[in-house]
Design a protein around this motif. Structure first.
Motif, PDB file in Angstrom:
ATOM      1  N   UNK A  60       0.844  -1.208   0.000  1.00 12.25           N
ATOM      2  CA  UNK A  60       0.000   0.000   0.000  1.00 12.25           C
ATOM      3  C   UNK A  60       0.872   1.248   0.000  1.00 12.25           C
ATOM      4  N   UNK A  61       1.948   1.197   0.815  1.00 14.51           N
ATOM      5  CA  UNK A  61       2.841   2.367   0.886  1.00 14.51           C
ATOM      6  C   UNK A  61       3.553   2.611  -0.448  1.00 14.51           C
ATOM      7  N   UNK A  62       3.964   1.529  -1.106  1.00 11.64           N
ATOM      8  CA  UNK A  62       4.618   1.707  -2.415  1.00 11.64           C
ATOM      9  C   UNK A  62       3.629   2.300  -3.424  1.00 11.64           C
ATOM     10  N   UNK A  63       2.368   1.824  -3.368  1.00 13.73           N
ATOM     11  CA  UNK A  63       1.359   2.335  -4.302  1.00 13.73           C
ATOM     12  C   UNK A  63       1.088   3.810  -4.036  1.00 13.73           C
ATOM     13  N   UNK A  64       1.117   4.194  -2.746  1.00 13.63           N
ATOM     14  CA  UNK A  64       0.800   5.578  -2.382  1.00 13.63           C
ATOM     15  C   UNK A  64       2.030   6.479  -2.429  1.00 13.63           C
ATOM     16  N   UNK A  65       3.186   5.882  -2.689  1.00 17.07           N
ATOM     17  CA  UNK A  65       4.412   6.685  -2.709  1.00 17.07           C
ATOM     18  C   UNK A  65       4.879   7.097  -1.328  1.00 17.07           C
ATOM     19  N   UNK A  66       4.498   6.320  -0.315  1.00 18.62           N
ATOM     20  CA  UNK A  66       4.886   6.663   1.057  1.00 18.62           C
ATOM     21  C   UNK A  66       5.750   5.565   1.685  1.00 18.62           C
ATOM     22  N   UNK A  67       6.541   4.906   0.840  1.00 14.66           N
ATOM     23  CA  UNK A  67       7.350   3.792   1.342  1.00 14.66           C
ATOM     24  C   UNK A  67       8.393   4.274   2.347  1.00 14.66           C
ATOM     25  N   UNK A  68       8.691   3.408   3.300  1.00 12.70           N
ATOM     26  CA  UNK A  68       9.673   3.710   4.353  1.00 12.70           C
ATOM     27  C   UNK A  68      10.991   2.991   4.030  1.00 12.70           C
ATOM     28  N   UNK A  69      12.045   3.277   4.795  1.00  6.71           N
ATOM     29  CA  UNK A  69      13.368   2.738   4.443  1.00  6.71           C
ATOM     30  C   UNK A  69      13.413   1.203   4.322  1.00  6.71           C
ATOM     31  N   UNK A  70      12.597   0.494   5.125  1.00  2.28           N
ATOM     32  CA  UNK A  70      12.645  -0.979   5.087  1.00  2.28           C
ATOM     33  C   UNK A  70      11.300  -1.575   4.664  1.00  2.28           C
ATOM     34  N   UNK A  71      10.482  -0.797   3.997  1.00  2.29           N
ATOM     35  CA  UNK A  71       9.163  -1.311   3.597  1.00  2.29           C
ATOM     36  C   UNK A  71       9.293  -2.622   2.836  1.00  2.29           C
ATOM     37  N   UNK A  72       8.634  -3.650   3.359  1.00  2.00           N
ATOM     38  CA  UNK A  72       8.574  -4.926   2.661  1.00  2.00           C
ATOM     39  C   UNK A  72       9.782  -5.822   2.837  1.00  2.00           C
ATOM     40  N   UNK A  73      10.745  -5.445   3.668  1.00  2.00           N
ATOM     41  CA  UNK A  73      11.934  -6.288   3.861  1.00  2.00           C
ATOM     42  C   UNK A  73      11.653  -7.300   4.982  1.00  2.00           C
ATOM     43  N   UNK A  74      11.670  -8.607   4.665  1.00  2.00           N
ATOM     44  CA  UNK A  74      11.332  -9.610   5.679  1.00  2.00           C
ATOM     45  C   UNK A  74      12.563 -10.030   6.491  1.00  2.00           C
ATOM     46  N   UNK A  75      12.484  -9.817   7.799  1.00  2.00           N
ATOM     47  CA  UNK A  75      13.621 -10.063   8.687  1.00  2.00           C
ATOM     48  C   UNK A  75      13.330 -11.184   9.682  1.00  2.00           C
ATOM     49  N   UNK A  76      14.385 -11.691  10.272  1.00  2.00           N
ATOM     50  CA  UNK A  76      14.271 -12.576  11.423  1.00  2.00           C
ATOM     51  C   UNK A  76      14.755 -11.812  12.649  1.00  2.00           C
ATOM     52  N   UNK A  77      14.124 -12.061  13.793  1.00  2.00           N
ATOM     53  CA  UNK A  77      14.479 -11.354  15.023  1.00  2.00           C
ATOM     54  C   UNK A  77      15.006 -12.375  16.027  1.00  2.00           C
ATOM     55  N   UNK A  78      16.229 -12.145  16.491  1.00  2.07           N
ATOM     56  CA  UNK A  78      16.806 -13.038  17.501  1.00  2.07           C
ATOM     57  C   UNK A  78      15.861 -13.112  18.693  1.00  2.07           C
ATOM     58  N   UNK A  79      15.674 -14.310  19.227  1.00  7.21           N
ATOM     59  CA  UNK A  79      14.671 -14.474  20.277  1.00  7.21           C
ATOM     60  C   UNK A  79      15.132 -13.950  21.631  1.00  7.21           C
ATOM     61  N   UNK A  80      15.978 -12.926  21.606  1.00  8.43           N
ATOM     62  CA  UNK A  80      16.367 -12.228  22.814  1.00  8.43           C
ATOM     63  C   UNK A  80      15.656 -10.866  22.872  1.00  8.43           C
ATOM     64  N   UNK A  81      15.055 -10.480  21.731  1.00  7.14           N
ATOM     65  CA  UNK A  81      14.335  -9.206  21.659  1.00  7.14           C
ATOM     66  C   UNK A  81      12.869  -9.465  21.981  1.00  7.14           C
TER      67      UNK A  81
END
Lengths: 491, 95
Positions: A60-81
């Motif tokens: 939606x953000x890409x379509x609206x031109x409001x994308x953020x620095x990491x929009x759509x980047x799929x990450x893994x989060x260490x299970x300490x966070x």
């Protein structure tokens, strides 16, 4: 391994911007990769729904031109966070079933910048270990295999993160580094890991191990991806009293690869006995690469290097024994109450059942070195030696801009090989621990393969707050090394 | 310096970790291995060296003395093993 999961974050960002593919397609490709790699046991919890929700928002953000620095980047989060609404166990039985009611600052910043979460990544219990084998969630397997087909450890404590990045299950991952827990697993899996200056990243909402050492940092395919991720992670947080109230530089803009006029220090004390010849050769090759990029190579001395590990193994357990006092079976986590037992019996039974052997060992050591009669001999002496180690670096950085060393004294080793000998396990971090004790930024860059075809990394250590100089040196090393090897898919 | 079995039992109690009798001797040996190894720090001359208190110079900040959080009893108790009437419950401590 589809083409989409093989892209670095910078290329994913460009592809999403150009609408070559959607965030949804990117998330789905990664979810399939995660589902197909359960043999590696990189994840403690999978959260495909979170990844898809973030992808929808990103599209939606890409379509609206409001994308953020990491929009759509799929990450893994260490299970300490701590992740709000998603189980966070620090890979310990004592926190089994713990569902945080709040989000850690680091994960909140990444999600606010548009990143999605594919799941929580395995680690050594409470980040105490160098192989991810102390996890109560089972061993994580390195996607790189020995020539004889034996399974190898992915390093640790951020072993779920290193495996997930190396196997192309996630675009990037968060790690934490107390004495090498980002850099050593990065080296063992042929990826890049970056530990910033102590205080750059907020510790709020991250399960505490040794608070004067713990720092979060990114783990990713390459140096640029680490710079992109750290840009979102770093920054002042009023909720962490040791957070640095400083502007965050533009890390990606620092990547020129030009080291003209820079001096690279080679600490003679890091040439220790019993280092495999291919690691010594790699270190020498690294010098030549940085010289070719314009740097001057200078010999330096860090005289107290040999005392760093024993210093660490007093200070870190001391802080851990204090931090882990909170696991008492009262407010959260597991509880054991013996029949007819009183409150003290409940504490002792809960902690005996909930902590694994390595965690118990470290709590015991920490309790001992802080106890009456031994505090001065052990803890205070260690804090004084820490001052000398820090002073060594301060003097060295008058003669050089960045320091080059090996990251680890070996390549990834087979599962179970070092579990019976704690001190031999501790020696894995011999090159990583000094920078941790001094609070300095440091990174591991994959530079080559050993004779068995396993990845090896070199470590670069920067002066305090000079992440830009460190990132650029790492970028120059990466360009010269041209490391592009990947584990052959067997899982 | 090395620890004996009684010291191991004492540390375990201080750390509130129940250590079954059969674990005392193995734990003693493991701790002594580590303590023998860290012993080398004694050879470092630290006369006139200040202990490290902060690795990166930082200043603790003041803030207004005001409530910034609260009224989250349900969240606070959400992970409690045995919440009771809006409290954390523990085994009886007063006879």
């Amino acid at each position: 391994m589809s083409d989409l999961t093989n892209l670095p974050i910078a290329a994913m960002r460009d592809g999403l911007n150009r609408k070559d593919f959607s965030a949804k397609e990117l998330a789905e490709a990664h979810i399939r990769a995660v589902e197909g790699a359960r043999t590696l046991n990189a994840f403690t919890v999978e959260t495909p729904e979170r990844a898809l929700a973030a992808a929808d928002a990103a599209d939606k953000d890409f379509a609206a031109g409001t994308a953020k620095p990491l929009s759509g980047i799929p990450l893994g989060i260490k299970d300490l966070f701590c992740t709000e609404g998603v189980e966070t166990s620090a890979s310990s039985n004592i926190l089994k079933g713990f569902v945080p009611q709040y989000e850690s600052t680091i994960s909140a910043r990444l999600f606010a910048d548009g990143a999605g979460m594919l799941g929580k990544l395995n680690l050594d219990e409470f980040a105490m270990g160098s192989s991810t084998e102390t996890s109560a969630c089972g061993d994580t397997i390195n996607p790189w295999r020995a020539a004889d087909g034996r399974n190898l450890v992915p390093g640790g404590s951020s072993g779920g993160s290193s495996t997930a990045v190396a196997a192309r299950l996630v675009a990037g991952a968060t790690g934490t580094d107390t004495g090498g827990s980002i850099r050593q697993p990065a080296a063992f899996t042929g990826i890049t890991g970056f530990k910033p200056t102590y205080g750059r990243c907020s510790r709020w909402g991250t399960v505490a191990f040794a608070s004067s050492l713990d720092q979060a940092g990114p783990m990713a395919r390459d140096v640029r991806d680490c710079a992109i991720l750290l840009q979102s992670m770093a920054g002042f947080d009023a909720k962490d009293s040791t957070s640095l109230e400083l502007p965050v530089p533009d890390f990606e803009a620092a990547l020129t690869g030009d080291l003209l006029g820079k001096r690279v220090g080679i600490p003679r004390e890091y040439a220790i006995d019993n280092i495999p010849a291919d690691i010594t050769a790699l270190w020498e090759a690294g010098r030549a690469m940085l010289r070719d990029a314009g740097a001057e190579i200078v010999d330096i001395s860090l005289p107290h290097t040999k005392y760093a590990l024993p210093t660490y193994y007093i200070i870190a357990p001391a802080e851990a024994s204090s931090n882990l006092a909170r696991y008492d079976g009262v407010r959260y986590g597991q509880r054991e109450t013996p029949d007819g037992g009183n409150l003290i019996d409940m504490y002792e039974a809960t902690r005996s059942a909930g902590f694994g052997d390595e965690v118990k060992r470290r709590i015991m050591i920490g309790t001992y070195v802080l106890s009456a009669g031994y505090y001065d001999a052990y803890y205070l002496q260690a804090q004084k030696v820490r001052t000398l180690i820090k002073r060594d670096f301060e003097q060295a950085f008058r003669e050089c801009d960045v320091i080059l060393t090996p990251t680890a004294p070996s390549a990834a080793f087979p599962l179970a090989e070092k579990m019976d000998d704690p001190v031999s396990m501790y020696l894995n971090d011999v090159f990583c621990v000094p920078a941790s004790l001094a609070g300095l930024p440091a990174m591991s860059v994959p530079v080559g393969l050993n004779a068995d075809g396993l990845p090896l990394g070199l470590q670069l250590i920067g002066d305090a707050l000079d992440e830009e100089g460190l990132f650029n040196a790492g970028y120059a090393l990466e360009r010269a090394a041209g490391f592009s090897a990947q584990p052959e898919k067997w899982w | 310096m090395s620890v004996d079995a009684d010291t191991v039992r004492k540390i375990a109690h201080l750390a509130r970790i129940k250590l079954p009798d059969e674990r005392v001797e193995p734990m003693m040996n493991e701790l002594n291995n580590i303590l023998d190894w860290v012993e080398q720090l004694r050879e470092v001359d630290t006369a006139d060296v200040e202990p490290t208190t902060a690795v990166i110079a930082n200043r603790l900040r003041w803030r207004e003395d005001e409530v910034t959080d609260g009224n989250v009893q349900e969240k606070v108790l959400a992970n409690a093993p045995k919440p009771l009437h809006g409290f954390f419950a523990v085994p009886k401590v007063i006879e």
